[in-house]
Design an enzyme around this catalytic site. Structure first.
Site, PDB file in Angstrom:
ATOM      1  N   THR A 199      -0.174   1.100   7.002  1.00  0.00           N
ATOM      2  CA  THR A 199       0.186  -0.236   5.743  1.00  0.00           C
ATOM      3  C   THR A 199       0.202  -1.432   6.903  1.00  0.00           C
ATOM      4  O   THR A 199       1.008  -1.509   7.657  1.00  0.00           O
ATOM      5  CB  THR A 199       1.049  -0.082   5.312  1.00  0.00           C
ATOM      6  OG1 THR A 199       1.773  -1.048   4.031  1.00  0.00           O
ATOM      7  CG2 THR A 199       2.688   0.179   5.225  1.00  0.00           C
ATOM      8  N   GLY A 200      -0.329  -2.636   6.175  1.00  0.00           N
ATOM      9  CA  GLY A 200      -0.129  -4.076   6.867  1.00  0.00           C
ATOM     10  C   GLY A 200      -1.670  -4.544   7.066  1.00  0.00           C
ATOM     11  O   GLY A 200      -2.503  -3.919   6.150  1.00  0.00           O
ATOM     12  N   THR A 201      -2.018  -5.444   7.464  1.00  0.00           N
ATOM     13  CA  THR A 201      -2.804  -6.338   7.253  1.00  0.00           C
ATOM     14  C   THR A 201      -4.291  -5.197   7.812  1.00  0.00           C
ATOM     15  O   THR A 201      -4.186  -5.616   9.311  1.00  0.00           O
ATOM     16  CB  THR A 201      -2.960  -7.802   8.063  1.00  0.00           C
ATOM     17  OG1 THR A 201      -1.640  -8.308   7.702  1.00  0.00           O
ATOM     18  CG2 THR A 201      -4.169  -8.497   7.869  1.00  0.00           C
ATOM     19  N   GLY A 202      -5.433  -5.063   7.291  1.00  0.00           N
ATOM     20  CA  GLY A 202      -6.035  -4.484   7.904  1.00  0.00           C
ATOM     21  C   GLY A 202      -7.040  -4.690   8.295  1.00  0.00           C
ATOM     22  O   GLY A 202      -7.020  -3.475   9.576  1.00  0.00           O
ATOM     23  N   ARG A 217     -14.206  -7.961   0.062  1.00  0.00           N
ATOM     24  CA  ARG A 217     -12.834  -7.432   0.989  1.00  0.00           C
ATOM     25  C   ARG A 217     -12.377  -6.130   1.202  1.00  0.00           C
ATOM     26  O   ARG A 217     -11.958  -6.096  -0.026  1.00  0.00           O
ATOM     27  CB  ARG A 217     -12.132  -8.574   1.432  1.00  0.00           C
ATOM     28  CG  ARG A 217     -11.169  -8.403   2.209  1.00  0.00           C
ATOM     29  CD  ARG A 217     -10.178  -7.207   2.608  1.00  0.00           C
ATOM     30  NE  ARG A 217      -8.959  -7.064   3.441  1.00  0.00           N
ATOM     31  CZ  ARG A 217      -8.358  -6.204   3.185  1.00  0.00           C
ATOM     32  NH1 ARG A 217      -7.972  -5.621   2.181  1.00  0.00           N
ATOM     33  NH2 ARG A 217      -7.205  -6.195   4.565  1.00  0.00           N
ATOM     34  N   VAL A 218     -12.839  -5.488   2.107  1.00  0.00           N
ATOM     35  CA  VAL A 218     -12.175  -3.866   2.510  1.00  0.00           C
ATOM     36  C   VAL A 218     -11.382  -3.995   3.702  1.00  0.00           C
ATOM     37  O   VAL A 218     -11.842  -4.261   4.817  1.00  0.00           O
ATOM     38  CB  VAL A 218     -13.217  -3.090   2.326  1.00  0.00           C
ATOM     39  CG1 VAL A 218     -12.841  -1.433   2.565  1.00  0.00           C
ATOM     40  CG2 VAL A 218     -13.954  -3.048   1.264  1.00  0.00           C
ATOM     41  N   GLY A 219     -10.126  -3.165   3.412  1.00  0.00           N
ATOM     42  CA  GLY A 219      -8.871  -3.088   4.535  1.00  0.00           C
ATOM     43  C   GLY A 219      -9.347  -2.107   5.378  1.00  0.00           C
ATOM     44  O   GLY A 219     -10.554  -1.424   4.966  1.00  0.00           O
ATOM     45  N   ASP A 220      -7.927  -1.500   6.136  1.00  0.00           N
ATOM     46  CA  ASP A 220      -8.282  -0.256   6.700  1.00  0.00           C
ATOM     47  C   ASP A 220      -7.643   0.829   5.941  1.00  0.00           C
ATOM     48  O   ASP A 220      -8.812   2.034   6.609  1.00  0.00           O
ATOM     49  CB  ASP A 220      -6.982  -0.337   8.012  1.00  0.00           C
ATOM     50  CG  ASP A 220      -5.849  -0.411   6.806  1.00  0.00           C
ATOM     51  OD1 ASP A 220      -5.250  -1.550   6.350  1.00  0.00           O
ATOM     52  OD2 ASP A 220      -4.992  -0.138   7.394  1.00  0.00           O
ATOM     53  N   THR A 253       0.906  -0.997   0.042  1.00  0.00           N
ATOM     54  CA  THR A 253      -0.293   0.293  -0.394  1.00  0.00           C
ATOM     55  C   THR A 253       0.626   1.252   0.177  1.00  0.00           C
ATOM     56  O   THR A 253       1.945   1.028   0.677  1.00  0.00           O
ATOM     57  CB  THR A 253      -0.453  -0.456   0.918  1.00  0.00           C
ATOM     58  OG1 THR A 253      -1.642  -0.728   1.280  1.00  0.00           O
ATOM     59  CG2 THR A 253      -1.321   0.990   1.677  1.00  0.00           C
TER      60      THR A 253
HETATM   61  N1  ASP Z   1      -3.887  -1.921   4.721  1.00  0.00           N
HETATM   62  C1  ASP Z   1      -4.408  -2.727   3.878  1.00  0.00           C
HETATM   63  C2  ASP Z   1      -4.771  -3.442   3.621  1.00  0.00           C
HETATM   64  O1  ASP Z   1      -5.867  -4.210   4.672  1.00  0.00           O
HETATM   65  C3  ASP Z   1      -2.915  -3.882   3.258  1.00  0.00           C
HETATM   66  C4  ASP Z   1      -1.477  -2.927   2.858  1.00  0.00           C
HETATM   67  O2  ASP Z   1      -1.267  -2.207   3.866  1.00  0.00           O
HETATM   68  O3  ASP Z   1      -0.870  -3.253   2.525  1.00  0.00           O
HETATM   69  O4  ASP Z   1      -6.293  -3.389   2.489  1.00  0.00           O
END
Ligand code: ASP
Length: 358
Positions: free
Chosen positions: A273-276, A250-253, A222
């Protein structure tokens, strides 16, 4: 006595004024921080050419934002300018170069927030808007809403005159390979290559060079930008393709205000950024700003508390970038690397990838 007390008070006040002046003088008039995703990125994973390509992409973005800020432009404009470049750069998981859903589509999410007014705009699941960050901004400025999704968001963008792109525009061979690898591992069906994507055989040779540059940094990549402008206003923005092989809409953060993106002149501006899923549950971006605003934590302490403690305790992975109204900046990540860059008035752009870099 009164005279002495008065004198002491005057000396104290002069001292305070000088301190304030010194603080003001040391505060950069503008600052910008950029990220290009966090993940399992270590020196042994990246070839010199890959590393150079990522550093160049980050440098271009931070310089584009710096140019806006140095010329007296607003933080929102700087955030949008830098993110547009990263959305066009196939190395990053945003716009062109976004990861694919399990069905073989690129579904893009983005958000932007104005720290001076708390105005915010975001979009999720868009498939044919070239610059999702521009669409998020249009939502903020012209829709009367904060968040639009899917076809409706795109109909709005089209009506606003935003540039449309054929879905194949977002296709990159490296992300397609990452999708196939994940679907094979999860024993899920492999969708046909998207319409308009180069044929597998013809693409192979041309893609080899490009794919060699794109590093499969796990599931992240991201992009996000936070900025402080000369008027003292903060802004934050984030743009992403989400997570490789995501399913079911699916929608992330990233497009969730307060989770992956937040800005308030009263505290700070954050992009994550990371696992939303973890960032949503922690309302991570707002949590950092709340720690700064109500608990008086420094940006670094607040970012570390949320990333190193709260996120890590939940089992989540990722990182954040932060800027405050005084021009101070911070970043924190619990992965081995985070693509990141920073610049400020009178300070050349610096780029970093690995944990041990300043
Ligand atoms: N945070 C983003 C999501 O979960 C993914 C990412 O940061 O790579 O959609």
């Amino acid at each position: 006595m009164r005279g002495l007390a008065g004198l002491a008070a005057a000396v104290l006040l002069t001292g305070l004024a000088q301190h304030a002046q010194a603080q003001a003088a040391s505060r950069p008039a503008w600052t910008i921080v950029v990220h290009g995703g966090a993940g399992a990125i270590s020196r042994s994973d990246l070839s010199p050419a890959q590393e150079a390509a990522y550093r160049a992409g980050l440098t271009r973005a931070v310089q584009a934002g710096s140019k806006v800020l140095d010329g007296g432009g607003g933080a929102l404009d700087a955030v949008e300018a830098a993110i547009r470049l990263l959305e066009d750069d196939p190395l990053f998981n945003a716009g062109r170069g976004a990861v694919f859903t399990a069905e073989g589509r690129n579904e893009l999410d983005a958000a932007i927030m104005d720290g001076s007014t708390l105005a915010a705009g975001s979009v999720a699941g868009v498939t044919h808007t070239r610059h999702p960050i521009a669409l998020a901004r249009a939502v903020m400025e012209h829709s009367g809403h904060v968040m639009l999704v899917g076809e409706g968001a795109e109909a709005f963008g089209k009506a606003q005159g935003l540039e449309q792109a054929d879905p194949a525009y977002f296709f990159t061979e490296a992300r397609w390979r990452a999708l196939v690898k994940t679907l094979q591992a999860e024993k899920l069906p492999i969708p046909p290559r998207p319409q308009g994507a180069p044929a597998a055989a013809a693409a192979a040779a041309a893609a080899a060079a490009a794919a060699a540059l794109a590093h499969d940094e796990g599931k992240h990549g991201t992009v996000g930008v936070v900025a402080l402008d000369r008027r003292g206003n903060l802004a934050a923005g984030t743009s992403t393709g989400g997570i490789n092989a995501k399913r079911w809409g699916r929608v992330g953060d990233s497009p969730i205000i307060g989770a992956g993106t937040y800005a308030s002149n009263a505290s700070c501006a954050v992009s994550a950024t990371g696992t939303g899923e973890y960032f949503i549950r922690l309302t991570a971006a707002r949590e950092i700003c709340a720690l700064v605003q109500y608990k008086g934590l420094s940006l670094q302490a607040a970012a570390d508390q949320v990333v190193q403690q709260e996120l890590t305790a939940l089992g989540g992975d990722g990182g954040v970038i932060v800027v405050g109204p005084d021009g101070r900046t911070a970043w924190s990540f619990n992965t081995t690397g985070m693509y990141r860059a920073r610049a400020a008035e009178g300070e050349a752009a610096s780029v970093a990838i690995y944990k041990d870099e300043p």
